[in-house]
Motif scaffolding. Structure first.
Motif, PDB file in Angstrom:
ATOM      1  N   CYS A 168     -26.389 -16.211  34.061  1.00 13.49           N
ATOM      2  CA  CYS A 168     -27.370 -16.755  35.006  1.00 13.49           C
ATOM      3  C   CYS A 168     -28.777 -16.245  34.688  1.00 13.49           C
ATOM      4  O   CYS A 168     -28.952 -15.271  33.952  1.00 13.49           O
ATOM      5  CB  CYS A 168     -26.976 -16.426  36.445  1.00 13.49           C
ATOM      6  SG  CYS A 168     -27.164 -14.692  36.918  1.00 13.49           S
ATOM      7  N   GLU A 169     -29.753 -16.898  35.286  1.00 18.93           N
ATOM      8  CA  GLU A 169     -31.163 -16.561  35.046  1.00 18.93           C
ATOM      9  C   GLU A 169     -31.484 -15.115  35.407  1.00 18.93           C
ATOM     10  O   GLU A 169     -32.207 -14.427  34.690  1.00 18.93           O
ATOM     11  CB  GLU A 169     -32.035 -17.526  35.849  1.00 18.93           C
ATOM     12  CG  GLU A 169     -33.510 -17.368  35.611  1.00 18.93           C
ATOM     13  CD  GLU A 169     -34.328 -18.412  36.359  1.00 18.93           C
ATOM     14  OE1 GLU A 169     -35.494 -18.580  35.988  1.00 18.93           O
ATOM     15  OE2 GLU A 169     -33.815 -19.034  37.305  1.00 18.93           O
ATOM     16  N   GLU A 170     -30.918 -14.630  36.522  1.00 20.67           N
ATOM     17  CA  GLU A 170     -31.182 -13.253  36.941  1.00 20.67           C
ATOM     18  C   GLU A 170     -30.638 -12.243  35.942  1.00 20.67           C
ATOM     19  O   GLU A 170     -31.288 -11.255  35.620  1.00 20.67           O
ATOM     20  CB  GLU A 170     -30.575 -13.003  38.320  1.00 20.67           C
ATOM     21  CG  GLU A 170     -31.256 -13.795  39.416  1.00 20.67           C
ATOM     22  CD  GLU A 170     -30.427 -13.863  40.687  1.00 20.67           C
ATOM     23  OE1 GLU A 170     -29.407 -13.149  40.790  1.00 20.67           O
ATOM     24  OE2 GLU A 170     -30.813 -14.637  41.576  1.00 20.67           O
ATOM     25  N   LYS A 210     -21.497 -14.475  39.779  1.00 22.81           N
ATOM     26  CA  LYS A 210     -22.034 -15.394  40.787  1.00 22.81           C
ATOM     27  C   LYS A 210     -21.665 -16.830  40.422  1.00 22.81           C
ATOM     28  O   LYS A 210     -21.717 -17.221  39.265  1.00 22.81           O
ATOM     29  CB  LYS A 210     -23.550 -15.240  40.874  1.00 22.81           C
ATOM     30  CG  LYS A 210     -24.195 -16.149  41.904  1.00 22.81           C
ATOM     31  CD  LYS A 210     -25.662 -15.829  42.124  1.00 22.81           C
ATOM     32  CE  LYS A 210     -26.481 -16.266  40.948  1.00 22.81           C
ATOM     33  NZ  LYS A 210     -27.920 -16.153  41.175  1.00 22.81           N
ATOM     34  N   THR A 264     -22.567 -20.827  41.298  1.00 21.95           N
ATOM     35  CA  THR A 264     -23.574 -21.692  41.903  1.00 21.95           C
ATOM     36  C   THR A 264     -23.224 -23.149  41.655  1.00 21.95           C
ATOM     37  O   THR A 264     -22.513 -23.473  40.706  1.00 21.95           O
ATOM     38  CB  THR A 264     -24.983 -21.406  41.343  1.00 21.95           C
ATOM     39  OG1 THR A 264     -24.948 -21.532  39.915  1.00 21.95           O
ATOM     40  CG2 THR A 264     -25.459 -20.016  41.709  1.00 21.95           C
ATOM     41  N   PHE A 284     -21.322 -23.402  38.103  1.00 24.62           N
ATOM     42  CA  PHE A 284     -21.678 -22.504  37.008  1.00 24.62           C
ATOM     43  C   PHE A 284     -21.270 -21.103  37.420  1.00 24.62           C
ATOM     44  O   PHE A 284     -21.588 -20.659  38.531  1.00 24.62           O
ATOM     45  CB  PHE A 284     -23.188 -22.544  36.737  1.00 24.62           C
ATOM     46  CG  PHE A 284     -23.627 -21.574  35.677  1.00 24.62           C
ATOM     47  CD1 PHE A 284     -23.605 -21.946  34.347  1.00 24.62           C
ATOM     48  CD2 PHE A 284     -24.037 -20.294  36.008  1.00 24.62           C
ATOM     49  CE1 PHE A 284     -23.999 -21.039  33.363  1.00 24.62           C
ATOM     50  CE2 PHE A 284     -24.433 -19.385  35.034  1.00 24.62           C
ATOM     51  CZ  PHE A 284     -24.410 -19.769  33.696  1.00 24.62           C
ATOM     52  N   CYS A 285     -20.561 -20.392  36.551  1.00 22.25           N
ATOM     53  CA  CYS A 285     -20.140 -19.023  36.830  1.00 22.25           C
ATOM     54  C   CYS A 285     -20.762 -18.097  35.783  1.00 22.25           C
ATOM     55  O   CYS A 285     -20.576 -18.287  34.576  1.00 22.25           O
ATOM     56  CB  CYS A 285     -18.624 -18.912  36.796  1.00 22.25           C
ATOM     57  SG  CYS A 285     -18.027 -17.246  37.157  1.00 22.25           S
ATOM     58  N   CYS A 286     -21.499 -17.102  36.267  1.00 21.52           N
ATOM     59  CA  CYS A 286     -22.124 -16.129  35.371  1.00 21.52           C
ATOM     60  C   CYS A 286     -21.072 -15.125  34.909  1.00 21.52           C
ATOM     61  O   CYS A 286     -20.384 -14.515  35.723  1.00 21.52           O
ATOM     62  CB  CYS A 286     -23.259 -15.405  36.091  1.00 21.52           C
ATOM     63  SG  CYS A 286     -24.038 -14.140  35.064  1.00 21.52           S
TER      64      CYS A 286
END
Length: 127
Positions: free
Chosen positions: A116-118, A84, A86, A77-79
């Protein structure tokens, strides 16, 4: 492929990383061990290590490559906000789609893109 000290350093940098580093990050980390290593040497060694299956090259949609120590079949997964990368667990049999024509999957590149979540948390805080 001849094993060189430079290749060993580049390989070790990737193997000690859990953040799927790009060539620039590998170069900066390798310079801490060998200050005179060149960017060209890092690129050549990353390419050779990926071609020989010692590391995994992940092609990101923005035309950059990242490198992964994990060779087992898995997705990424790429934000799109922070960049980032992951690991993502994919349920199911990846060989399944090829069973109908008798093929055998030997490699796969599954890349999910999104936020992403962040970064979602930061966007909510800013709103």
């Amino acid at each position: 492929m001849r094993n060189t000290l430079q290749r060993e350093i580049v390989y070790n940098v990737v193997m000690q990383s859990s953040d799927h580093p790009g060539a620039d990050a590998v170069y900066e980390r390798a310079r801490k061990v060998m200050p005179k290593i060149s960017m060209g040497t890092v690129y050549r060694n990353l390419k050779q290590l990926a071609e020989t299956g010692k590391i995994r090259e992940i092609r990101i949609s923005d035309n950059t490559n990242r490198y992964d120590k994990t060779l087992a079949v898995h997705a990424h997964f790429c934000c799109r906000v922070c960049g980032k990368v992951t690991d993502v667990c994919v349920d199911g049999n990846i060989n399944g789609p090829c069973a109908d024509f008798g093929g055998k999957v030997e490699s796969t590149d599954i890349l999910f893109g999104g936020v992403c979540e962040e970064c979602i948390g930061r966007v909510k805080e800013e709103a």
